[in-house]
Write a protein that holds these residues in place. Sequence first.
Motif, PDB file in Angstrom:
ATOM      1  N   LEU A 126       1.060  -1.570   0.174  1.00  0.00           N
ATOM      2  CA  LEU A 126       0.186   0.160  -0.190  1.00  0.00           C
ATOM      3  C   LEU A 126       0.700   1.334   0.606  1.00  0.00           C
ATOM      4  O   LEU A 126       0.799   2.168  -1.186  1.00  0.00           O
ATOM      5  N   GLU A 127       1.842   0.993   0.602  1.00  0.00           N
ATOM      6  CA  GLU A 127       2.863   2.691   0.958  1.00  0.00           C
ATOM      7  C   GLU A 127       3.769   2.363   1.814  1.00  0.00           C
ATOM      8  O   GLU A 127       3.900   0.832   1.813  1.00  0.00           O
ATOM      9  N   GLY A 128       5.398   2.784   1.440  1.00  0.00           N
ATOM     10  CA  GLY A 128       6.285   1.754   2.035  1.00  0.00           C
ATOM     11  C   GLY A 128       7.397   1.184   0.876  1.00  0.00           C
ATOM     12  O   GLY A 128       7.474   1.395  -0.488  1.00  0.00           O
ATOM     13  N   MET A 129       8.305   0.889   1.417  1.00  0.00           N
ATOM     14  CA  MET A 129       9.454  -0.324   0.695  1.00  0.00           C
ATOM     15  C   MET A 129       9.409  -1.187   1.375  1.00  0.00           C
ATOM     16  O   MET A 129       9.512  -1.891   1.825  1.00  0.00           O
ATOM     17  N   GLU A 154      -1.608  -0.346  -6.306  1.00  0.00           N
ATOM     18  CA  GLU A 154      -2.441  -0.011  -6.621  1.00  0.00           C
ATOM     19  C   GLU A 154      -2.054   0.935  -7.768  1.00  0.00           C
ATOM     20  O   GLU A 154      -2.551   0.590  -8.803  1.00  0.00           O
ATOM     21  N   LEU A 155      -0.675   1.142  -8.277  1.00  0.00           N
ATOM     22  CA  LEU A 155      -0.210   1.845  -9.493  1.00  0.00           C
ATOM     23  C   LEU A 155       0.587   0.383 -10.323  1.00  0.00           C
ATOM     24  O   LEU A 155       1.102   0.898 -11.286  1.00  0.00           O
ATOM     25  N   ALA A 170       4.216   5.405  -3.322  1.00  0.00           N
ATOM     26  CA  ALA A 170       3.530   6.455  -2.352  1.00  0.00           C
ATOM     27  C   ALA A 170       2.450   6.495  -3.305  1.00  0.00           C
ATOM     28  O   ALA A 170       2.401   5.610  -4.384  1.00  0.00           O
ATOM     29  N   PRO A 171       1.358   7.568  -2.925  1.00  0.00           N
ATOM     30  CA  PRO A 171       0.140   7.027  -3.507  1.00  0.00           C
ATOM     31  C   PRO A 171      -0.049   7.290  -6.060  1.00  0.00           C
ATOM     32  O   PRO A 171      -0.593   7.261  -6.487  1.00  0.00           O
ATOM     33  N   THR A 172       1.058   8.431  -6.079  1.00  0.00           N
ATOM     34  CA  THR A 172       0.912   8.775  -7.041  1.00  0.00           C
ATOM     35  C   THR A 172       3.210   8.319  -7.759  1.00  0.00           C
ATOM     36  O   THR A 172       2.991   8.979  -9.011  1.00  0.00           O
ATOM     37  N   LEU A 206      11.733   5.504 -12.048  1.00  0.00           N
ATOM     38  CA  LEU A 206      10.555   5.650 -11.357  1.00  0.00           C
ATOM     39  C   LEU A 206       9.927   6.605 -12.052  1.00  0.00           C
ATOM     40  O   LEU A 206      10.021   6.522 -13.484  1.00  0.00           O
ATOM     41  N   MET A 207       8.284   6.496 -11.799  1.00  0.00           N
ATOM     42  CA  MET A 207       7.054   7.499 -12.455  1.00  0.00           C
ATOM     43  C   MET A 207       7.037   8.196 -11.304  1.00  0.00           C
ATOM     44  O   MET A 207       6.530   8.107 -10.132  1.00  0.00           O
ATOM     45  N   ASP A 208       6.982   8.850 -11.484  1.00  0.00           N
ATOM     46  CA  ASP A 208       6.182  10.801 -10.201  1.00  0.00           C
ATOM     47  C   ASP A 208       5.490  11.269 -11.305  1.00  0.00           C
ATOM     48  O   ASP A 208       5.375  12.763 -10.921  1.00  0.00           O
ATOM     49  N   GLY A 209       4.026  10.049 -11.059  1.00  0.00           N
ATOM     50  CA  GLY A 209       2.781  11.027 -11.354  1.00  0.00           C
ATOM     51  C   GLY A 209       2.399  11.673 -12.860  1.00  0.00           C
ATOM     52  O   GLY A 209       1.534  11.013 -13.604  1.00  0.00           O
ATOM     53  N   GLU A 210       3.484  10.595 -13.758  1.00  0.00           N
ATOM     54  CA  GLU A 210       3.555  11.157 -15.283  1.00  0.00           C
ATOM     55  C   GLU A 210       3.504   9.847 -15.988  1.00  0.00           C
ATOM     56  O   GLU A 210       4.843   9.585 -15.513  1.00  0.00           O
TER      57      GLU A 210
END
Length: 312
Positions: A126-129, A154-155, A170-172, A206-210
Amino acid sequence: MRVTVSHSFRGQRAARSGRAALVALLCIPWLSDAPAAEAVAAERNEPPAIATIVEGDAVVLRDEARGALSSGVPLQAEDIVHTGPDGLVRLELSDGTAIDLGPGTRAQFLPPAARRGEPLRVLYLLEGMAKVSANAVERASGDDTPAPAGLRAELFDAPALDGVFVVRVAPTRIEAFTESGALRLALREAKPIPIAVEVAEGRYYLMDGELPGQVQPVPPRPFVDALPQAFMVTLPKRRDRFASSPVELELATPVTYEDVSAWLQAEPAMRWLYLRRWRGRLSDPEFRKAIAENLSRHPEWRRTIRSGRYRK
């Protein structure tokens, strides 16, 4: 540098070459004889996972209760593990796979399938590493059993794991580093077909929102600095030490709204699973009040809380 970003996974795994110094630092060699942990555990009459190292604060949410996690505690399917800001947990599975959970992590072990026919995964992050060591390539010669079940968030979805990987979510945001093997991610936010990304050995993603994100030759310094020391040293397996004398998990208290609120705001397909799991807690006035005050965050609970039918 070989980078694959496509709408289907193509080609064979990148040939394994010499490792950079950072890659060597991250190596923790566990072996996997590779059927799914739950099936192996059932065959051997063993728990599917045992917490073999616990440092700092860590708790388990099991059904409607919570308890402090300590070394030697067996985990069951659908157990949820939370680590505190200084927490570290290592899970050793019955098939030889090892999972390390870093500080500030929320993860579910052997989560249920969110949709009918969906393949099961060994972990929902869900979150973290998390660091997953699933070296199916180290199995005995002639063993053609499949690699351990994959990792889900989720992603993204990682359908099968064969190697050693570090993932932080993280969320995004997704960050991933492949210490050995090749990590294949299906980016679930891409519609109508998930985008496939391959992170070859020694590479960082890395995917940071995009979408679709970018594969890079080496991980950046902030990512490396955030890794716990235990992610960067070689440690022996410890499962056998606890297998014959497991430590009982003391489920001391019912889960609180604070314990479960992040899960109630997970991806929509998962939310219904947690509603069924925790709706009995609505009989507690404090829990029910917190749910009612935050219905905009998890509207799935509206009908249940208004019906007054709280028991499973």
